[in-house]
Design an enzyme around this catalytic site. Structure first.
Site, PDB file in Angstrom:
ATOM      1  N   ASN A   8       3.487   3.981  -5.900  1.00 30.57           N
ATOM      2  CA  ASN A   8       4.693   3.622  -5.817  1.00 30.57           C
ATOM      3  C   ASN A   8       4.772   2.130  -6.181  1.00 30.57           C
ATOM      4  O   ASN A   8       4.805   1.381  -5.208  1.00 30.57           O
ATOM      5  CB  ASN A   8       5.571   4.137  -4.730  1.00 30.57           C
ATOM      6  CG  ASN A   8       6.878   3.502  -4.679  1.00 30.57           C
ATOM      7  OD1 ASN A   8       7.434   3.293  -5.748  1.00 30.57           O
ATOM      8  ND2 ASN A   8       7.328   3.702  -3.530  1.00 30.57           N
ATOM      9  N   LYS A  10       7.547   0.575  -7.097  1.00 33.48           N
ATOM     10  CA  LYS A  10       8.945  -0.182  -6.881  1.00 33.48           C
ATOM     11  C   LYS A  10       9.330  -0.917  -7.877  1.00 33.48           C
ATOM     12  O   LYS A  10       9.183  -0.542  -9.062  1.00 33.48           O
ATOM     13  CB  LYS A  10       8.598  -0.892  -5.529  1.00 33.48           C
ATOM     14  CG  LYS A  10       7.985  -0.171  -4.363  1.00 33.48           C
ATOM     15  CD  LYS A  10       7.883  -0.515  -2.956  1.00 33.48           C
ATOM     16  CE  LYS A  10       7.294   0.487  -2.003  1.00 33.48           C
ATOM     17  NZ  LYS A  10       7.276   0.007  -0.718  1.00 33.48           N
ATOM     18  N   HIS A  98      13.006   8.048  -0.516  1.00 35.62           N
ATOM     19  CA  HIS A  98      11.980   6.809   0.327  1.00 35.62           C
ATOM     20  C   HIS A  98      12.951   5.692   1.090  1.00 35.62           C
ATOM     21  O   HIS A  98      14.085   5.875   1.012  1.00 35.62           O
ATOM     22  CB  HIS A  98      11.596   6.056  -0.840  1.00 35.62           C
ATOM     23  CG  HIS A  98      10.539   4.854  -0.568  1.00 35.62           C
ATOM     24  ND1 HIS A  98      10.824   3.777   0.283  1.00 35.62           N
ATOM     25  CD2 HIS A  98       9.197   4.920  -0.628  1.00 35.62           C
ATOM     26  CE1 HIS A  98       9.639   3.178   0.150  1.00 35.62           C
ATOM     27  NE2 HIS A  98       8.681   3.913  -0.026  1.00 35.62           N
ATOM     28  N   GLU A 100      13.317   3.050   1.725  1.00 36.55           N
ATOM     29  CA  GLU A 100      14.069   1.866   1.149  1.00 36.55           C
ATOM     30  C   GLU A 100      15.331   2.454   0.382  1.00 36.55           C
ATOM     31  O   GLU A 100      16.476   1.705   0.367  1.00 36.55           O
ATOM     32  CB  GLU A 100      13.172   1.149   0.120  1.00 36.55           C
ATOM     33  CG  GLU A 100      12.284   0.259   0.754  1.00 36.55           C
ATOM     34  CD  GLU A 100      10.885  -0.002   0.124  1.00 36.55           C
ATOM     35  OE1 GLU A 100      10.768   0.180  -1.238  1.00 36.55           O
ATOM     36  OE2 GLU A 100       9.962  -0.359   0.649  1.00 36.55           O
ATOM     37  N   GLU A 168       5.832   8.535   6.079  1.00 33.17           N
ATOM     38  CA  GLU A 168       5.892   6.796   5.835  1.00 33.17           C
ATOM     39  C   GLU A 168       6.738   6.174   6.966  1.00 33.17           C
ATOM     40  O   GLU A 168       7.898   5.941   7.014  1.00 33.17           O
ATOM     41  CB  GLU A 168       6.415   6.523   4.582  1.00 33.17           C
ATOM     42  CG  GLU A 168       5.661   6.863   3.345  1.00 33.17           C
ATOM     43  CD  GLU A 168       6.135   6.151   2.070  1.00 33.17           C
ATOM     44  OE1 GLU A 168       5.090   5.888   1.522  1.00 33.17           O
ATOM     45  OE2 GLU A 168       7.157   6.028   1.786  1.00 33.17           O
ATOM     46  N   GLY A 174       4.946  -1.829   3.849  1.00 31.87           N
ATOM     47  CA  GLY A 174       4.872  -3.272   3.314  1.00 31.87           C
ATOM     48  C   GLY A 174       4.542  -4.356   4.288  1.00 31.87           C
ATOM     49  O   GLY A 174       4.712  -5.444   4.153  1.00 31.87           O
ATOM     50  N   SER A 208       1.172   0.840   4.145  1.00 31.90           N
ATOM     51  CA  SER A 208       0.017  -0.234   4.223  1.00 31.90           C
ATOM     52  C   SER A 208      -1.318   0.445   3.949  1.00 31.90           C
ATOM     53  O   SER A 208      -2.344  -0.115   4.473  1.00 31.90           O
ATOM     54  CB  SER A 208       0.215  -0.999   5.422  1.00 31.90           C
ATOM     55  OG  SER A 208       1.367  -1.771   5.438  1.00 31.90           O
TER      56      SER A 208
END
Ligand code: PGA
Length: 245
Positions: A8, A10, A98, A100, A168, A174, A208
């Site tokens: 991904n 991003k 996701h 985010e 996730e 991240g 991660s």
């Protein structure tokens, strides 16, 4: 089942760096035929670089996917991208829900489900992301949160052929701090059970993942691949994660 190694990207990169990354990954896979015997590959670049990346990779070796889509056919939806547009650019997958998107775009389970529904009708495969925040985990609500995200976000008609789940944990994305093997094992078993113990659904872990922890993570029962953010921006790391599988 082959592991799905999904990148991904991003909102990162330039046209030049995206093309370079895609060709490095493509070449890397081509020179190690073992890799495609054991893993399926997917990269999800920013929308604007999808065409350029799709032109570089061989879709039999590396699938291409979007990072989101609209639940509408077309019309006055400024900034949105339709499922037909993704298909037009040879996308096979789309990532939906996701954390985010859930956090910065207030996406609810309902909207994720509605987008997923639309994507399935278009013939795209969906990767539905679920995961708890650190606060929810510390409050002992991780399973409850993930369970309700699954119940609310999975499209009707989801099968192992058209739908992939990505667990996730938000606090692992991240941050360099991946979940422990025990936590991953427990949550993936829980998700498998929620899918009526359907052994065919792929359940990815994300958060991660890097070459150094991929071997351990990808050998945990019910971990059928990885959704990789940061490390997928470095072709060598991305390929080394696959090698660890
Ligand atoms: P990360 O991101 O690998 O950088 O933690 C994972 C993701 O957001 O899919």
């Amino acid at each position: 089942m082959k592991k799905l190694i999904a990148g991904n990207w991003k909102m990162n990169g330039t046209l030049e760096s995206s093309v370079a990354l895609a060709s490095f990954i493509g070449n890397g896979i081509r020179t190690e035929p073992d890799l495609t015997e054991k893993c399926d590959f997917l990269v999800c670049p920013p929308f604007v670089y999808l065409q350029a990346v799709a032109d570089i990779v061989d879709s039999h070796e590396v699938a291409v996917g979007g990072q989101d889509c609209s639940d509408q056919d077309d019309g006055a939806y400024t900034g949105d991208v339709s499922t037909a547009m993704l298909k037009d650019l040879e996308c096979e997958y789309v990532i939906l829900g996701h954390s985010e998107r859930r956090q910065y775009h207030q996406e609810s389970n309902d909207s994720v489900q509605s987008k997923a529904q639309k994507a399935l009708i278009e013939g795209l495969k969906v990767i539905i992301c679920v995961g708890e925040t650190l606060e929810q985990r510390e409050d002992g609500q991780a399973e409850e949160v993930v369970g309700s995200q699954l119940a609310g976000s999975l499209p009707h008609g989801a099968t192992s052929l058209n739908t992939v789940i990505a667990y996730e944990p938000v606090w692992a994305i991240g941050t360099g701090k991946s979940a422990t093997a025990d936590d991953i094992k427990a949550m993936h078993a829980f998700i498998r059970e929620k899918l009526d113990n359907n052994a065919d659904f792929r359940i990815l872990y994300g958060g991660s993942v890097k070459p150094g922890n991929a071997g351990e993570i990808l050998s945990i029962p019910n971990v059928d691949g990885a959704l990789i953010g940061g490390a997928s921006l470095h072709a060598e790391d991305f390929l080394n994660i696959a090698k660890a599988a």
